[in-house]
Design a protein around this motif. Structure first.
Motif, mmCIF file in Angstrom:
data_model
loop_
_atom_site.group_PDB
_atom_site.id
_atom_site.type_symbol
_atom_site.label_atom_id
_atom_site.label_comp_id
_atom_site.label_asym_id
_atom_site.label_seq_id
_atom_site.Cartn_x
_atom_site.Cartn_y
_atom_site.Cartn_z
ATOM 1 N N TYR A 129 0.837 -1.197 0.000
ATOM 2 C CA TYR A 129 0.000 0.000 0.000
ATOM 3 C C TYR A 129 0.879 1.256 0.000
ATOM 4 C CZ TYR A 129 -2.461 3.824 2.255
ATOM 5 O OH TYR A 129 -2.946 5.073 2.577
ATOM 6 N N LEU A 216 -7.978 -0.697 -0.194
ATOM 7 C CA LEU A 216 -6.904 0.170 0.281
ATOM 8 C C LEU A 216 -6.477 1.199 -0.760
ATOM 9 C CD1 LEU A 216 -4.449 -2.093 2.322
ATOM 10 C CD2 LEU A 216 -6.476 -0.858 3.059
ATOM 11 N N VAL A 217 -6.454 0.808 -2.034
ATOM 12 C CA VAL A 217 -5.845 1.707 -3.019
ATOM 13 C C VAL A 217 -6.846 2.527 -3.841
ATOM 14 C CG1 VAL A 217 -3.715 0.359 -3.200
ATOM 15 C CG2 VAL A 217 -5.614 -0.104 -4.773
#
Lengths: 276, 339
Positions: A129, A216-217
């Protein structure tokens, strides 16, 4: 009791258990599909309806308005498509090198490939991440596909398949030293088509179903994948079961058709590691 | 490794491949290499060295991806776990083993381990044994097997996210059909996802439902691979029904059963989407806070950014999965019945 009667009773019991189990397993699938066309009153009355009182395709129009589901569908197709194509390509090249080309440290490098299979993705997700966010790639297709462009599993499966080639076929690669790419494309790929198909199905489903990494991204709904978008319908305060089920039904339809009509194919691809 | 269940099934299934790797041949390539070396002419050796270069060129894309997204982060996990982090998640000064000391002296950590163990046991055992029971029942030479097999395989089409979302609707406290049914039979509504007593079990049901399809597929393939004459011979020897299953089929299926047990265990340890959707923040009272979820919770959820502590948790997960994989490698070749 005669043996015949005993046998009959046993058979009825087997049927009974199987039918109850099948109903329990199929019910959530049925409810998602039936619920996706139910009007609101069916879903909120007590007890909730089991059969739609009418067909309301409007649910689908509404869910496409509520979230950018069309765009998210496209994102999922693009991301899973790129990952699948890339994994097949990089695995083909790597497996070809392991089997047909002379190289030093072959065993060590192959061992390294296998070792990567033991690392749980969730355990290294934080540094990944950071890599993506430091490179300012959040909310891009790059972020969603980059870590998954290679597959040790695909390489391994293809290598196993290449090793089954007859010796003469493999020796043909040595005669003409310059023609490796042609040999790969003309001979190796056509012969390995079933293995490639199995890997492609596996890669596509894995990529299609991802959840943690895209969470997350990406935070821009326009860059999110179907899995995230659809689950977001459930998180909002005003969660509407009608929209949620319409969203799920849309998202699951392609894989559902694949499982119903392509089961033989999938079994081969996904269980090849389990059955010797 | 569908898994991340996906098929989370995802990463995990790949391990299936690894099993075969161990006994798979690796000698052939070296044999051809030797043949090629034997050639000996200048032209050939020139070609050969060019081929050496080609091999590395072909491996380069895969090696680059593995280096950047598996090996580097592996090292970096240890680095992060020994550094503090600011409110933006950037790592700050070196703190040594502080995060690990805090983790091991925090009763919350042991509660998370306990929840993870309970979740794993409660999902793996019913998932594997349930699938075995269904597959054996389907072997009773009855009609309509194909319909049953398709029905049991259906959940396989559902990602962890879509399965969880459907069950979230079913579990809805006010309008969900689960409580609707209970009310119909005169029972009080249950807080499936809001009652600390129920939340873990509710997530377990979804996880078992999801994995059942894959387990049935694997075991059915295993049954199909048993030569018919073995079963016939056993039948001729008088083995029928339960005895045939227990003494003949189950031992013959032991490779698949072992594979499924390990894969499901690793899968359950990595279950994420179901908890995030059904029990955000670990659910009421943190009753569904597993190790994987704790990584997300400490590092990202609700604006948290303690990546140091989250990395310490990630390393614990890494070791648990590595140990399980080592057991898979070690036990599989020796203890499991092979034909």
């Amino acid at each position: 009791m005669s043996a015949l009667v005993k046998d009959r009773v046993a058979k009825v019991l087997v049927y009974l258990v199987l039918i109850i189990a099948a109903l329990a397993v199929v019910f959530p699938v049925y409810y998602a599909l039936a619920g996706s066309i139910m009007p609101t009153r069916d879903l909120i009355k007590a007890p909730p309806a089991l059969v739609p009182s009418g067909i309301h395709p409007g649910n689908f129009a509404d869910v496409f308005h509520a979230i950018p589901l069309g765009r998210q569908y496209l994102n999922s197709v693009v991301v899973a498509g790129i990952i699948t194509a890339a994994q097949v390509l990089t695995s083909l090249l790597a497996a070809y090198a392991f089997v047909f080309l002379p190289m030093k440290w072959r065993k060590a490098v192959f061992g390294l490939f296998l070792a990567t299979l033991m690392i749980p993705w969730e355990a290294i997700i934080i540094p990944n991440y950071k890599t993506i966010s430091n490179a300012h790639l959040a909310n891009t297709y790059f972020a969603l596909v980059l870590p998954f462009l290679a597959s040790a599993f695909g390489t391994f499966m293809l290598r196993q398949s290449f090793l089954q080639f007859p010796m003469e076929l493999r020796d043909a690669a040595k005669i003409d030293g310059s023609g490796h790419l042609r040999f790969l494309w003309r001979i190796v790929v056509p012969v390995s088509r079933p293995t490639i198909a199995a890997i492609a199905v596996y890669s596509f489903l894995s990529a299609w179903n991802q959840y943690f990494w895209p969470l997350l991204v990406t935070d821009d709904p326009k860059m999110q994948t179907l899995q995230l978008g659809m689950s977001q319908l459930n998180n909002s305060e005003s969660a509407d079961p009608r929209l949620i089920l319409a969203g799920v039904a849309c998202s699951v339809l392609p894989t559902l058709l694949l499982v119903v009509f392509g089961q033989k194919f999938i079994v081969k691809g996904l269980t090849s590691g389990a059955v010797k | 490794m569908l898994s991340s269940n996906g098929l989370s099934i995802q990463v995990l299934d790949q391990r299936g491949g690894v099993l075969t790797a161990l006994d798979g041949a690796s000698h052939d390539a070296d044999a051809t290499l030797a043949t090629a070396r034997g050639g000996g002419t200048r032209r050939r050796s020139a070609l050969l060295s060019r081929d050496h270069g080609l091999a590395w060129l072909f491996l380069l894309p895969s090696l680059a991806i593995f280096a950047i997204f598996i090996l580097y982060p592996l090292v970096q996990s240890f680095v992060l776990s020994t550094h503090g982090s600011d409110i933006f998640g950037n790592s700050s000064r070196f703190v040594g083993l502080k995060h690990f000391r805090e983790m091991f002296s925090d009763s919350g950590f042991y509660k998370i381990l306990e929840t993870t163990a309970m979740f794993t046991v409660m999902t793996v055992i019913p998932g594997v044994l349930g699938a075995l029971a269904l597959v054996l029942l389907m072997e009773s030479r009855i009609r309509g097997i194909r319909i049953f097999r398709s029905a049991f395989a259906l959940p396989f089409a559902f990602s962890a996210a879509s399965a969880s979302v459907i069950f979230a609707v079913i579990y809805n406290p006010a309008v969900g059909i689960a409580n609707g049914m209970l009310a119909h039979f005169g029972s009080k509504p249950v807080g499936w996802l809001t009652d600390p007593k129920w939340v873990l079990l509710s997530v377990v049901v979804v996880q078992v439902w999801m994995t059942l399809g894959y387990n049935v597929l694997v075991l059915s393939a295993g049954v199909a691979a048993i030569p018919g004459d073995i079963i016939e011979a056993a039948r001729l020897d008088g083995a029928t029904g339960w005895r045939l299953h227990r003494s003949v089929m189950v031992p013959l299926l032991s490779p698949q059963l072992f594979f499924l047990t390990v894969v499901s265990t690793i899968n359950s340890l990595q279950a994420f989407a179901s908890i995030r959707i059904l029990a955000p923040e670990g659910g009421p009272g943190g009753k569904a806070m597993t190790l994987v979820y704790a990584i997300y919770n400490k590092g990202f959820e609700n604006g948290n950014s303690d990546l140091g502590t989250a990395s310490a948790y990630a390393i614990v997960l890494l070791f648990i999965v590595l140990v399980l994989t080592a057991i898979q490698f070690g036990v599989l070749e020796r203890k499991v019945f092979y034909r």
